[in-house]
Design a protein around this motif. Structure first.
Motif, PDB file in Angstrom:
ATOM      1  N   ALA A  25       0.806  -1.221   0.000  1.00 23.06           N
ATOM      2  CA  ALA A  25       0.000   0.000   0.000  1.00 23.06           C
ATOM      3  C   ALA A  25       0.836   1.266   0.000  1.00 23.06           C
ATOM      4  O   ALA A  25       0.298   2.359  -0.216  1.00 23.06           O
ATOM      5  CB  ALA A  25      -0.940   0.001   1.212  1.00 23.06           C
ATOM      6  N   THR A  26       2.139   1.172   0.252  1.00 23.67           N
ATOM      7  CA  THR A  26       2.994   2.365   0.212  1.00 23.67           C
ATOM      8  C   THR A  26       3.555   2.630  -1.177  1.00 23.67           C
ATOM      9  O   THR A  26       4.227   3.634  -1.388  1.00 23.67           O
ATOM     10  CB  THR A  26       4.168   2.223   1.197  1.00 23.67           C
ATOM     11  OG1 THR A  26       4.937   1.065   0.835  1.00 23.67           O
ATOM     12  CG2 THR A  26       3.672   2.065   2.626  1.00 23.67           C
ATOM     13  N   SER A  69      -0.689   2.997  -3.214  1.00 23.87           N
ATOM     14  CA  SER A  69      -1.108   4.204  -2.501  1.00 23.87           C
ATOM     15  C   SER A  69      -2.334   4.832  -3.156  1.00 23.87           C
ATOM     16  O   SER A  69      -3.223   5.360  -2.472  1.00 23.87           O
ATOM     17  CB  SER A  69       0.046   5.212  -2.448  1.00 23.87           C
ATOM     18  OG  SER A  69       0.470   5.580  -3.752  1.00 23.87           O
ATOM     19  N   GLY A 124      -3.430  -0.861   5.372  1.00 23.37           N
ATOM     20  CA  GLY A 124      -2.320  -0.906   4.427  1.00 23.37           C
ATOM     21  C   GLY A 124      -1.139  -1.651   5.014  1.00 23.37           C
ATOM     22  O   GLY A 124      -0.770  -1.448   6.181  1.00 23.37           O
ATOM     23  N   PRO A 151       5.900   1.814   6.769  1.00 16.47           N
ATOM     24  CA  PRO A 151       4.742   2.696   6.546  1.00 16.47           C
ATOM     25  C   PRO A 151       4.757   3.982   7.360  1.00 16.47           C
ATOM     26  O   PRO A 151       3.741   4.676   7.397  1.00 16.47           O
ATOM     27  CB  PRO A 151       3.582   1.799   6.978  1.00 16.47           C
ATOM     28  CG  PRO A 151       4.156   0.950   8.069  1.00 16.47           C
ATOM     29  CD  PRO A 151       5.606   0.700   7.687  1.00 16.47           C
ATOM     30  N   ALA A 158       3.947   6.920   5.197  1.00 17.11           N
ATOM     31  CA  ALA A 158       2.599   6.738   4.653  1.00 17.11           C
ATOM     32  C   ALA A 158       1.546   7.033   5.714  1.00 17.11           C
ATOM     33  O   ALA A 158       0.468   7.574   5.420  1.00 17.11           O
ATOM     34  CB  ALA A 158       2.438   5.309   4.136  1.00 17.11           C
ATOM     35  N   LYS A 202       1.035  10.662   5.624  1.00 18.48           N
ATOM     36  CA  LYS A 202       0.399  11.145   4.400  1.00 18.48           C
ATOM     37  C   LYS A 202      -1.049  10.697   4.275  1.00 18.48           C
ATOM     38  O   LYS A 202      -1.883  11.424   3.725  1.00 18.48           O
ATOM     39  CB  LYS A 202       1.198  10.665   3.173  1.00 18.48           C
ATOM     40  CG  LYS A 202       2.569  11.283   3.048  1.00 18.48           C
ATOM     41  CD  LYS A 202       3.157  11.078   1.662  1.00 18.48           C
ATOM     42  CE  LYS A 202       3.368   9.630   1.300  1.00 18.48           C
ATOM     43  NZ  LYS A 202       3.997   9.474  -0.026  1.00 18.48           N
ATOM     44  N   GLN A 203      -1.359   9.495   4.755  1.00 19.53           N
ATOM     45  CA  GLN A 203      -2.706   8.945   4.619  1.00 19.53           C
ATOM     46  C   GLN A 203      -3.203   8.455   5.983  1.00 19.53           C
ATOM     47  O   GLN A 203      -3.286   7.254   6.243  1.00 19.53           O
ATOM     48  CB  GLN A 203      -2.722   7.811   3.591  1.00 19.53           C
ATOM     49  CG  GLN A 203      -2.402   8.279   2.168  1.00 19.53           C
ATOM     50  CD  GLN A 203      -2.378   7.130   1.174  1.00 19.53           C
ATOM     51  OE1 GLN A 203      -1.489   6.298   1.198  1.00 19.53           O
ATOM     52  NE2 GLN A 203      -3.369   7.080   0.294  1.00 19.53           N
ATOM     53  N   TRP A 233      -2.318   1.419   9.310  1.00 17.61           N
ATOM     54  CA  TRP A 233      -1.078   0.928   8.720  1.00 17.61           C
ATOM     55  C   TRP A 233      -0.461  -0.167   9.572  1.00 17.61           C
ATOM     56  O   TRP A 233      -0.421  -0.072  10.790  1.00 17.61           O
ATOM     57  CB  TRP A 233      -0.070   2.065   8.534  1.00 17.61           C
ATOM     58  CG  TRP A 233      -0.503   3.017   7.461  1.00 17.61           C
ATOM     59  CD1 TRP A 233      -1.155   4.198   7.626  1.00 17.61           C
ATOM     60  CD2 TRP A 233      -0.356   2.833   6.051  1.00 17.61           C
ATOM     61  NE1 TRP A 233      -1.418   4.779   6.409  1.00 17.61           N
ATOM     62  CE2 TRP A 233      -0.930   3.959   5.420  1.00 17.61           C
ATOM     63  CE3 TRP A 233       0.217   1.833   5.267  1.00 17.61           C
ATOM     64  CZ2 TRP A 233      -0.960   4.115   4.041  1.00 17.61           C
ATOM     65  CZ3 TRP A 233       0.192   1.987   3.892  1.00 17.61           C
ATOM     66  CH2 TRP A 233      -0.387   3.112   3.287  1.00 17.61           C
TER      67      TRP A 233
END
Length: 424
Positions: free
Chosen positions: A8-9, A14, A29, A34, A37, A40-41, A46
């Motif tokens: 997912a990264t 992503s 994710g 991560p 990430a 960011k998300q 994660w």
């Protein structure tokens, strides 16, 4: 739905994760690192995991509890210090399928590739084919999606190389310039996954836009996207690229994931084509994908720096190796600089220690997992050398050969390497 995304990264993962969150799903994710990430998300839960270490069904059972879907966006191009293709792309997936059959039997969406052709027997595609066949035979509900070359606002791997080649100064030297290439947008992949999760898509689907470009056309299109004037293309014989490919493969063994490795060159030798069948999906052409994401100056910087990055790392390695090895050839003469301040034995020992430190830094910067620590070590040692020499022998600043002045450009080069070290 409760969805688990592998890789997912990454470039595709992503975007897929963001789309599924926007669709209202609860997304977890999975990635090796991560931490960034997560910043960011933040809407995604994660979990840190390395697929190469998850090759038994028991490794997956906790992750698969209450999952209604699993989307596999993970993958690697070639074996190396950072990647184990058999473990990551085949054994881990077989273990996942076995665990999934024992738990909630989720939908499995596999982002795969066209596994036939000249590169079909290479580990990259052979491991994907093994996982695809096992998924079909597992009885789990599934979608195997085989996208062509994926383009998007961001870039990674092959799409990064396209931008770098497009920004080449004066002329564009290309191998396999006439190879056909089909593309699509990363948003098209996310749309397909979204429809699969919603229950409307199953089976084995190739996905690409109807337009077929040559590699030369595609790079010319990226050059225009970057705002650069057209440049003449020189088509090179494939054997001229072999030294570069060999160096890229060696770098891969040290953990650097170069898109110039032999697997990528073999795939490009026959082009990137699909066997499109009616699926109800549409794909965005390369011109439309790029025009929907206008470039900025940061894209031009990235394109110009991409091929300079390995030269910067290599240059730093040579600089530090030579700065450590050359004094060893005249150890007595070199250690004489310390004699006014310490006994001869101590001066010799200090000189030997600094030489070995230099050699160690020059060697370890070539190893991808150690590169960041090595670069930070270079900065620390450089400032220590400057401080010590300035205090003990300030006249060295006036030396016509500039042994201290030369450290300053190396510090700037080290900072440049640190600034460009991240790969995603």
């Amino acid at each position: 739905m409760n969805i688990l995304i592998l890789g997912a990264t990454g470039f595709i993962g992503s975007v897929v994760a963001a789309r599924l969150v926007a669709d209202g799903h609860a997304v977890t994710g999975l990635g090796r690192n991560p931490m960034r990430a997560r910043l960011k998300q933040p809407a995604i839960e994660w979990r840190r995991a390395d697929l190469s270490h998850m090759t038994r069904p028991g490794d997956w059972e906790d992750l698969l509890k209450d999952r209604q879907a699993v989307v596999n966006c993970a993958g690697a191009l070639q074996d190396g210090l950072s990647d184990d293709l058999s473990a990551t792309q085949a054994e881990a997936m077989l273990a996942l399928y076995a665990a999934a059959k024992r738990t909630s039997q989720p939908l499995v969406v596999q982002i795969s590739a066209r596994t036939a052709g000249a590169a079909g027997d290479l580990p990259f595609l052979a491991t994907k084919r093994r996982a695809d066949e096992a998924l079909v035979g597992s009885g789990l509900p599934h979608l195997i999606l085989r996208p062509a070359l994926v383009l998007g606002r961001n870039a990674h791997g092959g799409s990064s190389l396209l931008r770098a080649l497009a920004a080449f100064p004066l002329a564009l030297p290309l191998v396999h310039a006439d190879s056909p290439v089909e593309t699509l947008s990363v948003d098209d992949v996310a749309e397909a996954v979204s429809r699969a999760v919603a229950g409307g898509l199953r089976g084995d689907i190739d996905l690409a836009a109807d337009e077929v470009l040559t590699l030369a056309d595609l790079i010319g299109l990226h050059r225009q996207w970057l705002g650069l004037a057209p440049a003449r293309i020189f088509s090179l014989a494939s054997w001229l690229a072999r030294p570069v490919t060999w160096l890229a493969d060696m770098a891969g063994l040290l953990g650097w994931r170069s898109p110039l490795r032999s697997t990528a060159m073999t795939v490009m030798s026959e082009g990137i084509r699909s066997e499109k069948r009616e699926s109800g999906l549409t794909a965005t052409s390369a011109p439309a994908t790029l025009s929907a994401n206008p470039s900025g100056v940061q894209d031009l910087w990235f394109a110009r720096l991409y091929l300079l990055k390995p030269l910067v790392i290599s240059g730093l390695s040579v600089f530090w190796l030579l700065s450590g090895l050359i004094p060893l050839l005249a150890l007595t003469k070199t250690s004489a600089h310390f004699l006014p301040f310490m006994p001869e034995a101590a001066a010799t020992a200090l000189t030997l220690a600094t030489c070995l430190i230099d050699v160690a830094l020059g060697a370890t910067v070539l190893v991808r997992p150690l590169a960041k620590r090595s670069l930070l070590g270079m900065l620390v040692v450089s400032f220590a050398y400057l401080t010590g020499a300035s205090l003990l022998e300030p006249a060295l600043w006036l030396d016509p050969l500039g042994p201290l002045v030369k450290v300053l450009p190396s510090i700037l080069l080290t900072l440049t390497a640190l600034a460009t070290l991240d790969e995603r």
